[in-house]
Design a protein around this motif. Structure first.
Motif, mmCIF file in Angstrom:
data_model
loop_
_atom_site.group_PDB
_atom_site.id
_atom_site.type_symbol
_atom_site.label_atom_id
_atom_site.label_comp_id
_atom_site.label_asym_id
_atom_site.label_seq_id
_atom_site.Cartn_x
_atom_site.Cartn_y
_atom_site.Cartn_z
ATOM 1 N N LYS A 276 0.867 -1.172 0.000
ATOM 2 C CA LYS A 276 0.000 0.000 0.000
ATOM 3 C C LYS A 276 0.903 1.222 0.000
ATOM 4 C CE LYS A 276 -3.596 2.245 2.787
ATOM 5 N NZ LYS A 276 -4.407 2.128 4.027
ATOM 6 N N GLU A 277 0.906 1.935 -1.101
ATOM 7 C CA GLU A 277 1.748 3.117 -1.261
ATOM 8 C C GLU A 277 3.208 2.751 -0.964
ATOM 9 O OE1 GLU A 277 -1.788 6.333 -0.180
ATOM 10 O OE2 GLU A 277 0.036 6.296 0.989
ATOM 11 N N ARG A 278 3.820 3.354 0.037
ATOM 12 C CA ARG A 278 5.240 3.111 0.324
ATOM 13 C C ARG A 278 5.462 1.933 1.260
ATOM 14 N NH1 ARG A 278 4.019 8.265 0.135
ATOM 15 N NH2 ARG A 278 3.528 8.390 2.366
ATOM 16 N N LEU A 279 4.420 1.254 1.656
ATOM 17 C CA LEU A 279 4.504 0.149 2.608
ATOM 18 C C LEU A 279 4.301 -1.195 1.914
ATOM 19 C CD1 LEU A 279 2.303 1.600 5.505
ATOM 20 C CD2 LEU A 279 4.794 1.662 5.314
ATOM 21 N N LYS A 280 5.122 -2.171 2.337
ATOM 22 C CA LYS A 280 4.926 -3.548 1.889
ATOM 23 C C LYS A 280 5.125 -4.462 3.075
ATOM 24 C CE LYS A 280 7.842 -6.096 -0.746
ATOM 25 N NZ LYS A 280 8.511 -6.597 -1.977
ATOM 26 N N ALA A 281 4.149 -5.333 3.312
ATOM 27 C CA ALA A 281 4.209 -6.289 4.412
ATOM 28 C C ALA A 281 4.467 -7.678 3.853
ATOM 29 C CB ALA A 281 2.914 -6.279 5.207
ATOM 30 N N THR A 282 5.365 -8.415 4.516
ATOM 31 C CA THR A 282 5.678 -9.785 4.128
ATOM 32 C C THR A 282 5.558 -10.691 5.345
ATOM 33 O OG1 THR A 282 8.047 -9.491 4.550
ATOM 34 C CG2 THR A 282 7.253 -8.963 2.336
ATOM 35 N N LEU A 283 5.404 -11.996 5.081
ATOM 36 C CA LEU A 283 5.176 -12.945 6.169
ATOM 37 C C LEU A 283 5.966 -14.225 5.946
ATOM 38 C CD1 LEU A 283 3.513 -13.652 8.740
ATOM 39 C CD2 LEU A 283 1.784 -14.625 7.200
ATOM 40 N N THR A 284 6.647 -14.678 7.020
ATOM 41 C CA THR A 284 7.245 -16.000 7.043
ATOM 42 C C THR A 284 6.583 -16.779 8.178
ATOM 43 O OG1 THR A 284 9.015 -15.603 8.647
ATOM 44 C CG2 THR A 284 9.422 -14.924 6.360
ATOM 45 N N LYS A 285 7.057 -17.976 8.447
ATOM 46 C CA LYS A 285 6.441 -18.795 9.494
ATOM 47 C C LYS A 285 6.764 -18.289 10.893
ATOM 48 C CE LYS A 285 5.878 -23.067 6.931
ATOM 49 N NZ LYS A 285 6.154 -24.525 6.853
ATOM 50 N N LYS A 286 7.751 -17.389 11.005
ATOM 51 C CA LYS A 286 8.132 -16.918 12.339
ATOM 52 C C LYS A 286 8.080 -15.410 12.488
ATOM 53 C CE LYS A 286 11.229 -20.755 13.489
ATOM 54 N NZ LYS A 286 12.582 -21.131 13.921
ATOM 55 N N GLU A 287 8.032 -14.679 11.366
ATOM 56 C CA GLU A 287 8.071 -13.237 11.488
ATOM 57 C C GLU A 287 7.422 -12.543 10.295
ATOM 58 O OE1 GLU A 287 12.188 -12.355 12.096
ATOM 59 O OE2 GLU A 287 12.805 -13.187 10.197
ATOM 60 N N SER A 288 7.143 -11.273 10.503
ATOM 61 C CA SER A 288 6.629 -10.432 9.436
ATOM 62 C C SER A 288 7.475 -9.164 9.391
ATOM 63 C CB SER A 288 5.167 -10.074 9.695
ATOM 64 O OG SER A 288 4.680 -9.197 8.704
ATOM 65 N N PHE A 289 7.648 -8.651 8.189
ATOM 66 C CA PHE A 289 8.370 -7.406 8.013
ATOM 67 C C PHE A 289 7.437 -6.375 7.385
ATOM 68 C CE2 PHE A 289 12.610 -8.649 9.146
ATOM 69 C CZ PHE A 289 12.655 -10.009 8.902
ATOM 70 N N LEU A 290 7.598 -5.149 7.844
ATOM 71 C CA LEU A 290 6.925 -4.028 7.208
ATOM 72 C C LEU A 290 8.023 -3.176 6.587
ATOM 73 C CD1 LEU A 290 4.155 -2.676 6.736
ATOM 74 C CD2 LEU A 290 4.621 -1.277 8.754
ATOM 75 N N HIS A 291 8.102 -3.237 5.257
ATOM 76 C CA HIS A 291 9.136 -2.513 4.537
ATOM 77 C C HIS A 291 8.602 -1.131 4.164
ATOM 78 C CE1 HIS A 291 11.266 -6.378 4.085
ATOM 79 N NE2 HIS A 291 10.087 -6.883 3.775
ATOM 80 N N ILE A 292 9.403 -0.121 4.423
ATOM 81 C CA ILE A 292 9.002 1.241 4.093
ATOM 82 C C ILE A 292 10.004 1.787 3.082
ATOM 83 C CG2 ILE A 292 8.535 3.536 4.989
ATOM 84 C CD1 ILE A 292 7.898 2.232 7.651
ATOM 85 N N THR A 293 9.492 2.097 1.901
ATOM 86 C CA THR A 293 10.355 2.551 0.808
ATOM 87 C C THR A 293 10.232 4.059 0.638
ATOM 88 O OG1 THR A 293 10.067 0.430 -0.325
ATOM 89 C CG2 THR A 293 10.875 2.295 -1.640
ATOM 90 N N ALA A 294 11.397 4.737 0.640
ATOM 91 C CA ALA A 294 11.448 6.196 0.450
ATOM 92 C C ALA A 294 10.396 6.898 1.306
ATOM 93 C CB ALA A 294 11.270 6.539 -1.024
ATOM 94 N N PRO A 295 10.486 6.738 2.624
ATOM 95 C CA PRO A 295 9.438 7.291 3.492
ATOM 96 C C PRO A 295 9.396 8.813 3.482
ATOM 97 C CG PRO A 295 11.283 6.528 4.810
ATOM 98 C CD PRO A 295 11.546 6.067 3.411
ATOM 99 N N LYS A 296 8.203 9.334 3.808
ATOM 100 C CA LYS A 296 7.978 10.764 3.929
ATOM 101 C C LYS A 296 7.629 11.083 5.388
ATOM 102 C CE LYS A 296 6.300 11.218 -0.806
ATOM 103 N NZ LYS A 296 5.198 11.702 -1.684
ATOM 104 N N PRO A 297 7.749 12.343 5.783
ATOM 105 C CA PRO A 297 7.423 12.702 7.179
ATOM 106 C C PRO A 297 6.034 12.239 7.623
ATOM 107 C CG PRO A 297 8.560 14.510 6.131
ATOM 108 C CD PRO A 297 8.327 13.485 5.047
ATOM 109 N N GLU A 298 5.080 12.209 6.706
ATOM 110 C CA GLU A 298 3.729 11.785 7.077
ATOM 111 C C GLU A 298 3.639 10.289 7.391
ATOM 112 O OE1 GLU A 298 4.562 13.513 4.319
ATOM 113 O OE2 GLU A 298 3.401 12.854 2.562
ATOM 114 N N ASP A 299 4.697 9.543 7.143
ATOM 115 C CA ASP A 299 4.730 8.126 7.532
ATOM 116 C C ASP A 299 5.103 7.951 8.994
ATOM 117 O OD1 ASP A 299 6.172 7.425 4.330
ATOM 118 O OD2 ASP A 299 4.086 7.147 4.946
ATOM 119 N N SER A 300 5.464 9.037 9.660
ATOM 120 C CA SER A 300 5.804 8.974 11.092
ATOM 121 C C SER A 300 4.583 8.536 11.883
ATOM 122 C CB SER A 300 6.280 10.336 11.588
ATOM 123 O OG SER A 300 7.469 10.726 10.940
ATOM 124 N N ALA A 301 4.740 7.490 12.668
ATOM 125 C CA ALA A 301 3.643 6.921 13.461
ATOM 126 C C ALA A 301 4.206 5.740 14.241
ATOM 127 C CB ALA A 301 2.498 6.444 12.562
#
Lengths: 113, 113
Positions: free
Chosen positions: A59-84
């Motif tokens: 979704k926009e600059r965010l990509k979520a991935t999943l393995t059997k033990k963990e998930s990653f939230l990748h943030i590509t070229a973030p902007k200040p409004e992604d602060s949270a």
């Protein structure tokens, strides 16, 4: 007992500097893994649901991935409004036949202009 | 479309006082729940309801009561406030109990002195 551990606790990035947030989990029979975004003074806002290892959602600059033990939230070229604060939660079965949602403590992301 | 509405936004109580936190949703969701959010801890489930007339306890139910007389409303009652109940309280709803993302209100910040 189901457990969710998010790392790092806090992350400061320059605008445009890509990175990843981690959500490690232990659950007996994952029913779903959820990512939420929470702004200060607000309730969490739903981002993604992942159901099985190998699944990815974007979704926009965010990509979520999943393995059997963990998930990653990748943030590509973030902007200040992604602060949270980004929260991860896992849904799994209970001994009583229903389901339980377990939340992590979140990663507080700050994007510096 | 208002979503999930919580009132009040802020409340200060003295130890032993009682009060009701209001929650209403206009999405015709069957599932509603109350969480508390404390620093360094993940969101913890207090009580939940899978439909009008049906409620059940979550992870931390002691000191709280709920009722669900309509699909729209799910108030949370503090019976005799204690300093340990100082927290931010979130009401959330979803279409169903399983694999359905939660929609959160913006919270009530409660301080018990």
């Amino acid at each position: 007992e189901d457990q969710v551990t998010q790392s790092p606790e806090a992350l400061r990035l320059q605008e445009g500097e890509s990175s990843s947030l981690n959500c490690s989990y232990t659950v007996s029979g994952l029913r779903g893994l959820f990512w939420y975004r929470q702004d200060p003074g607000k309730g969490p806002e739903f981002l993604f649901t992942l159901y099985s290892a190998g699944e990815e959602k974007e979704k926009e600059r965010l990509k979520a991935t999943l393995t059997k033990k963990e998930s990653f939230l990748h943030i590509t070229a973030p902007k200040p409004e992604d602060s949270a604060t980004y929260l991860c939660a896992v849904q799994g079965p209970t001994a009583f036949g229903n389901e339980k949602l377990t939340f992590g403590t979140g990663t507080r992301l700050t994007i510096i202009p | 479309n208002a979503g999930v509405t919580q009132t009040p936004k802020f409340q200060v109580l003295k130890t032993g006082q009682s009060m009701t936190l209001q929650c209403a949703q206009d999405m015709n969701h069957e599932y509603m729940s109350w969480y508390r959010q404390d620093p360094g801890m993940g969101l913890r489930l207090i009580h939940y309801s899978v439909g009008a007339g049906i409620t059940d306890q979550g992870e931390v139910p002691n000191g709280y009561n709920v009722s669900r007389s309509t699909t729209e409303d799910f108030p949370l009652r503090l019976l005799s406030a204690a300093p340990s109940q100082t927290s931010v309280y979130f009401c959330a709803s979803s279409l169903s109990v399983t694999n359905s993302p939660l929609h959160f209100g913006n919270g009530t910040r409660l301080t018990v002195t």
